[in-house]
Design an enzyme around this catalytic site. Structure first.
Site, mmCIF file in Angstrom:
data_model
loop_
_atom_site.group_PDB
_atom_site.id
_atom_site.type_symbol
_atom_site.label_atom_id
_atom_site.label_comp_id
_atom_site.label_asym_id
_atom_site.label_seq_id
_atom_site.Cartn_x
_atom_site.Cartn_y
_atom_site.Cartn_z
ATOM 1 C CE LYS A 151 -3.833 24.843 4.346
ATOM 2 N NZ LYS A 151 -2.651 25.283 5.110
ATOM 3 N NE ARG A 176 -2.322 29.474 6.202
ATOM 4 C CZ ARG A 176 -2.466 29.423 7.538
ATOM 5 N NH1 ARG A 176 -2.170 28.320 8.185
ATOM 6 N NH2 ARG A 176 -2.911 30.461 8.203
ATOM 7 N N GLY A 186 1.305 19.207 8.936
ATOM 8 C CA GLY A 186 2.550 19.494 9.638
ATOM 9 C C GLY A 186 3.803 19.099 8.881
ATOM 10 C CG MET A 214 5.442 19.944 2.759
ATOM 11 S SD MET A 214 4.733 19.869 1.121
ATOM 12 C CE MET A 214 3.011 19.845 1.502
ATOM 13 N NE ARG A 232 -6.721 19.598 8.144
ATOM 14 C CZ ARG A 232 -5.479 19.891 8.461
ATOM 15 N NH1 ARG A 232 -4.607 20.225 7.524
ATOM 16 N NH2 ARG A 232 -5.079 19.861 9.719
ATOM 17 C CG HIS A 273 3.649 16.441 15.746
ATOM 18 N ND1 HIS A 273 4.340 15.351 16.225
ATOM 19 C CD2 HIS A 273 3.823 16.468 14.409
ATOM 20 C CE1 HIS A 273 4.932 14.745 15.200
ATOM 21 N NE2 HIS A 273 4.642 15.402 14.090
ATOM 22 C CB SER A 290 -5.144 -19.412 -5.862
ATOM 23 O OG SER A 290 -4.915 -18.745 -4.656
ATOM 24 C CB CYS A 292 -4.406 -17.300 -1.664
ATOM 25 S SG CYS A 292 -2.969 -18.086 -2.392
ATOM 26 C CE1 TYR A 343 -9.450 -17.112 -3.460
ATOM 27 C CE2 TYR A 343 -10.372 -17.448 -5.653
ATOM 28 C CZ TYR A 343 -9.416 -17.746 -4.696
ATOM 29 O OH TYR A 343 -8.434 -18.656 -4.960
#
Lengths: 882, 882
Positions: free
Chosen positions: A22, A92, A101, A103, A337, A455, A770, A838, A858
């Protein structure tokens, strides 16, 4: 430590680590010349310093704040605590990563008995001023000094409304609000033993501390744990000049998205209220108007706002979620934001913004969260069934998806039943942060109040669960635990209902589900993903059906075929048991001879289904043999019972004897994997024979098969060397018998820590590694997953002992370090070594990114998770280019 | 590859890796000008090349051998295969590390139908020549061509003796030996299908190959595994000119030690036979004469021999074990090597050689094998009991120590029963390499034939088990399985007898044992050890008695006190169970309150016994709780039985329920260690309270206590951080209550691989790391020790898949690497970090040396193993100086 207090004009968008998201955005907008009320940001570092010092304000901090505030005073021409033109501020939180929501916030700070009168003189609006003052007292008492908001503050509002005979807050008189001031000051003193501070600087310090402390309130901690946000980041604190959307009908406040966050449609989307403060919109107390109405109500301001929004979207190259306030005809931007969105919206937005020339393909790929992309693949309702379904009610389409489940009203109950796997739908008037754990395990959420930015909507969207919000045409009778439709039909707890979160519809019974709709945007997007990613994405598959499914999701091979699942087949199990019970090698061979043609059929079918040039990685038998036999506990009980009754048979006792002899104290670390294969080589010989007979036959049909034989649970190079010697011989024999050569590889699972540590020895005999990250995580942590998850792991995560469950996302510092070491050592002796994951982590986006970073070739995961793995793999390429 | 064939004069004593121990020593002696028959050595590298090529002779090797042999011919004036003055050679193995009796030897090579006649002309001794030829044929057939020696060769000797009516080999006539030649040649052809080669070069090649192959015969492999000798070293082959001790009465052959290998006494010790070949002495076929008699028989030669022996002892700075032959009045030294000896002898020799100025203290410390030093601490017989015992027989005191056990005649049976822990004494006529596995697990060995250098004696000494050899006054009736004393008393199998290996006495029944006698040499030696070693040697101790015992062995502290052993006390167990079953924190606290004073007493006693300035390292509760409850299997059976009979009680079912709820699939990796402490902090709080209350009270009595609190099973830094926070507070509270401060440390076990990998995080909160090498080995290998040792580990070691059991000696490459990494990472953030081993490996000499090398500060082991650990620690200092 760096400079602790920054004016907005001193920062920029790149400073989010220090100033919070923010704060960085406010700075950026200020420097872009947008109408941002001036203010200052206290850094995230100060927050951690405060917490680590045991909630103690760092020396000199307030002096720096005062200095910066003096600058704000200069900019605004107002003065903090002034009895003529007082400056009021909001305080804030704002962390690196948005935690909506989670804090605390305090508004209207700076008001006291004196400044409120100055405000009245300035605004000539005592009702607004006393309202603001009582709101400030409420927030100060509840947020800074931890008082129960409902009990000490809201209840008094109810009394005033009763006294004045009105229903809405907006109807309360100036006198009504004024009369609350001494009541609130008294109750604050009574409960806390402290006077409400008239000195605005004391108010400010208390508020700043409250925001710092709110970093560690339970719901914030839970949110970070769920979203894997580091608990040491801390939050910044933004102190910003107040502007008021509630000073009259030329005032308004609202929130909006530059594009629709549910569908992705390129159309302004949002809500606002006239004569209201921001919290009124978010809290869902008044049902807000769609942003499109602002075009009619205040056309100039609307145009100005749209211009700014487009500018911000192009600047940030992302959908913006903005807050604005109009104070007496002047527009202020309070926050922007990047907007949260559904997965489907994210894909559409990404593809369309690329086509509009706003972003590149790479940027487009970065805009979709791989953790949510699965949602698109979630089933929706069958369209015919949907037409026939009886609609109970309509509400706001707050989070898309189809949900079927039993009505539950109590969050705790939903949490407990949902955790056990029961399908429930949480039904609440509205939700608050305390409901999160119940929402997380529900199929869907239905609320009676609040809109698309309430919310419930925000949280459900984040979690990827369907939500219908603001469904005002139904009622809840909490005592009787029933939901009452507008036509009077009563739906008691446990009644099955269906929610269509994408349409905002609630229906009776279990409406039939259909497969997910994959649209053109999705296809375009994943074509880009495939262009960019470099890692191969394979699937785990144990059957022909699995292979077919994997190919649908564009699997590039099978990274893990577990042969034991084939052994569990009821037709085969008797032969498997005969093999196990066999006292001699001959008897064992006889049973294996029966199993050979069955295994052959398995592999034949899989090779054929998989087609050309794709590896089929087959793991040889892995689990301890007792898993194929009846449970020891059951047998003990049976034999004891039968003995007591004189009915026990020799058969019973013999089976018990076998089971007991195979029983192990810690079977996970006992006779399994290659240890089994080295003890009874004929089992693996049979499997390798089946693999190569099938491979040769399928190759004869013209398909270029690629069998990869994987030997599990290697811990010492000699295990691999010995096993491989035997099995390569079988493979060669079969190919000679069949008169055809197939391209094949032998490799090993790396799932024992010692294998990772000694990979420079092991890689001499392996063509691929793997990483079986599930077992490797178990051994590296010394956790038996079955035991740990039930007995302490959940608590460890809750208590922040572990940052997250290492079975969900790879533990980078420990297990990840081992994998990295293993690949480095392995490649040092065998540069052509192929490496992959894997385990279940192969489908976890963060783990996939880690795999890329350390140079794996992979990952393999369940077919359904391939898109998210592929997306993460593409993002990894982009992120590592930077 | 280096030069493959070396003449003796080309090598030296430092080349043992290449030339083997025997080859290097022959080279050294040749260069010292000693009377060594000339010869050549083929390197150990060639052996491995031969084996790795699948038993194929390297190209050109035989040409090099021929070339070297030509040099030998020049030196001796003899010629290989000559019909006038033929050169005969021996072909012997010789590895880096001596492996006595494990591999093959062929003597008299070069004899054939022609050369034997030339020898007769030269020696004028046909009987000797035919005897030599038939011996050669026997060895060639059995060693080179794998024929059964007894069946095809020795049986024929028996027939000849029968025919000639004689009993001893020495009595057989020249004609008798001659008649065996065609018989042997025929049987060789019949069995192998090949002619016995008359060409001496073919004989030589076959013999060399046989020696190479003998590297991998089962007994050699087993020996290497037992002694942790690398299987890739290979053996050299020594080809040496034959000299003959059996050419008449002016000939002799013998073996001797420069000092007594059983007692260490500085007195020539050995045996010889006149008119014999070396194998006759070793095989125990004729009972040899003590070396002292040679002084009378051949005084000049004896003096010459003693001079050489002293020279060699001073040169090698160690006791020498020499072989000599006297051929027609000329002395030859055939071999010298460092002599094997008992532990007691080793200590005495080391101390005396230092006092004689031959060696330094450092060298003295190197001369004692830490793996055998424990033998000195073995019990001997009680002297009074010994006087009263009934002696069955006297024999040779072949290996010292006291043994009590049941008579077993069959090696296989002894192996099986001994392995199960039964105390058996193996009784054999004589032993051969095939008996080793039975000897290894027997309490002692009794043989009827052979002297102090017989196979039984050498092997038993090496293993540290008592042996009485050459006990000729008893007989075995193999069929009836009885031992018959000279007085006719019959001792059947399973009768208990006692052996005094140090005195060579066999006694009836179980003679009472006494504690070991520690003499001055021992004390001197271990004072030197203490001077030199730098690591601290601590003991594992769970009771006051353990502590007292540890102090006797000079423990410098307690490195591991396991508190769960205290919980198992029958008086306490009910309270422990109440604590476990407790449903609430309060009920648990109540049970813990009962346990607190008991734990206090434990620690009070131990602190007091331990005395000043010695750490008492206490591990908090570690095992899973179900270990304190009845067995699940038993409960299931009981409940099932009682249910069938309608007798089941609520109590039964409740206990079963608790046990089942605590039951885990893999308890070793479940809720235990710090996980337990973090789940029920009150348990550890009670323990820490007890520790500090006791520590404070003992300190008040003037003893400077040093409590070290050890938190087990840490895997993540936050576990340690969280646990420590709670417990340090308890410690501080107690010290404040008691009004006294004690010096204390908090540390952790490192026994989870992840803890080792992330030690740079963990060391921030630990003052010491104690490596729990048993668990760390389990987790690193993925072995559950209980399961693995029974199910596959033994086989793995036998099959050479693992070089040795990693639970006996640390796995340096895997587990060791982790420990090294852990200390490096730990010290990188905490330079004062103390590191040590508290697993069983802490008493294993090789593991202790490793611990030193990687910079650990201490090891902790069972009290009895402290001397060997200390000795290894001192040797490590010396070895790492080099």
């Amino acid at each position: 430590m760096q400079k602790r207090v920054w004016l907005f004009r001193e920062g920029n968008a790149d400073m989010r680590n220090l100033l919070g998201g923010k704060g960085a955005n406010l700075a950026e907008m200020t420097n872009l010349g947008l109408p941002v009320p001036p203010g200052l940001t206290i850094t995230t570092e100060v927050c951690m310093e405060y917490i680590n010092a045991g909630n103690k304000m760092p020396d000199g901090l307030m002096d720096e704040v005062k200095k910066a505030l003096a600058d704000v005073e200069n900019q605004t021409g107002k003065k903090f605590g002034s009895s003529e033109n007082p400056l009021l501020v909001s305080v804030r939180s704002g962390a690196r990563v948005s935690m909506p929501g989670m804090m605390e916030t305090i508004l209207n700070l700076g008001l006291n008995d004196e400044t409120v009168e100055a405000m009245i003189k300035l605004t000539n609006n005592p009702r607004f001023c006393y309202d603001s003052y009582r709101r400030f007292l409420t927030m100060f008492g509840s947020v800074a000094w931890d008082m129960d908001r409902q009990k000490y503050f809201e209840s008094e509002v109810e009394k005033i409304k009763e006294k004045e005979g009105v229903k809405e807050d907006t109807q309360v008189s100036a006198q009504g609000w004024k009369s609350l001031i001494p009541i609130y000051k008294n109750v604050i003193k009574e409960v806390t033993g402290k006077e409400f501070p008239q000195d605005p600087f004391i108010q400010l310090q208390e508020a700043i501390e409250a925001v710092f402390r709110s970093w560690n309130i339970p719901r914030a901690v839970a949110y970070r744990t769920m979203n894997k946000i580091d608990h040491n980041f801390g939050t910044a604190v933004n102190v910003q000049t107040m502007v008021f959307g509630n000073m009259g009908d030329d005032c308004a406040t609202g929130v909006s998205f530059t594009r629709n966050p549910a569908t992705g449609e390129n159309k302004f989307y949002g809500e606002y209220l006239t004569n209201a403060q921001g919290e009124d919109v978010v809290a869902g107390i008044r049902t807000p108007k769609p942003i499109s109405e602002l075009e009619h109500e205040m056309p100039d301001l609307y145009r100005q706002y749209v211009d700014i929004a487009k500018k911000l979207e192009q600047g940030y190259k992302d959908v913006q979620d903005m807050e604005f306030t109009i104070e007496k005809g002047k527009l202020y931007i309070l926050q922007t934001r990047n907007g949260k969105r559904t997965a489907a919206a994210a894909v559409r937005i990404a593809v369309e913004m690329e086509k509009e020339g706003i972003i590149t393909k790479e940027r487009a790929i970065q805009l979709v969260d791989p953790y949510t992309v699965n949602q698109i693949l979630l089933p929706c309702f069958d369209s015919t069934a949907l037409q026939l379904a009886k609609v109970i009610a309509h509400g706001v389409n707050a989070s898309p998806g189809a949900a079927v489940g039993k009505i539950v009203f109590d969050t705790e109950e939903a949490a407990q039943r949902g955790e056990k796997g029961e399908k429930v739908i949480l039904v609440r008037v509205e939700t608050c942060p305390d409901d999160i754990h119940g929402m997380a395990v529900s199929q869907g959420v239905l609320t009676l109040r609040g809109g698309a930015t309430s919310h419930a909507a925000v949280v459900a969207k984040g979690m990827g669960i369907p939500c219908v919000a603001g469904c005002e045409d139904v009622k809840i009778d909490a005592e009787k635990e029933v939901l009452i439709a507008s036509d009077g039909t009563v739906y008691p707890k446990d009644t099955v209902i269906s929610l269509d979160g994408g349409k905002g519809v609630v229906m009776e019974g279990a409406v039939k589900l259909a497969d997910a709709q994959i649209d053109d945007n999705f296809i375009t997007f994943f074509n880009w993903v495939d262009e960019i990613k470099t890692m191969t994405i394979e699937a785990n598959a144990d059957t022909v059906k699995d292979v077919e499914n994997a190919l649908k999701f564009k699997a590039q091979g099978i990274g893990l075929c577990r042969t034991e699942h084939m052994f569990m087949d009821p037709e085969r199990l008797p032969w498997v048991q005969k093999m196990i019970i066999a006292g001699t090698k001959e008897a064992r061979k006889e049973a294996l001879d029966k199993l050979l043609p069955m295994q052959y059929q398995d592999f034949y079918g899989m090779f054929k289904a998989l087609g050309n040039e794709k590896p089929l990685t087959i793991r040889l038998l892995d689990p301890p043999l007792h898993e194929f036999l009846p449970s020891k506990e059951d047998l003990i009980a049976t034999v004891a019972r039968k003995k007591a009754l004189g009915e026990v048979s020799l058969e019973d006792e013999k089976m018990l004897h076998v089971v007991e002899s195979l029983s192990e104290a810690n079977p996970m670390m006992g006779l399994r994997g290659c240890r089994l294969g080295l003890t009874y080589p004929e089992i693996n010989e049979m499997q390798v024979r089946a693999i190569f007979e099938a491979a040769c036959d399928v190759k004869k049909e013209g398909i270029n098969v690629m069998p990869y034989v994987m030997i599990p649970l290697i811990g010492h190079v000699n295990e691999l060397k010995t096993a491989k010697e035997i099995l390569v011989k079988v493979a060669k024999d079969v190919m000679q018998e069949k008169g055809i050569e197939v391209e094949y590889k032998f490799g090993t699972m790396i799932e024992i820590p010692r294998a990772a540590i000694t990979s420079d020895e092991i890689a001499q005999y392996a063509e691929f590694f793997s990483f079986g990250t599930n077992d490797l995580t178990q051994m590296t942590f010394g956790y038996s997953r079955d035991d740990a998850e039930g007995k302490f792991l959940k608590r460890y995560v809750e208590q922040k002992i572990l940052p997250y469950n290492p079975f969900d996302t790879l533990d980078f510092n420990g297990v990840g370090e081992l994998i990295k070491m293993s690949m480095e050592k392995g490649k040092s002796v065998n540069p052509h070594l192929i490496g992959g994951i894997c385990g279940e982590h192969g489908g976890d986006p963060d783990s996939v990114k880690f795999a890329y970073k350390i140079g794996l070739d992979y990952v393999s995961c369940s077919p359904f998770r391939i898109p998210q793995a592929a997306l993460a793999a593409a993002q990894a390429v982009i992120e590592n280019k930077k």
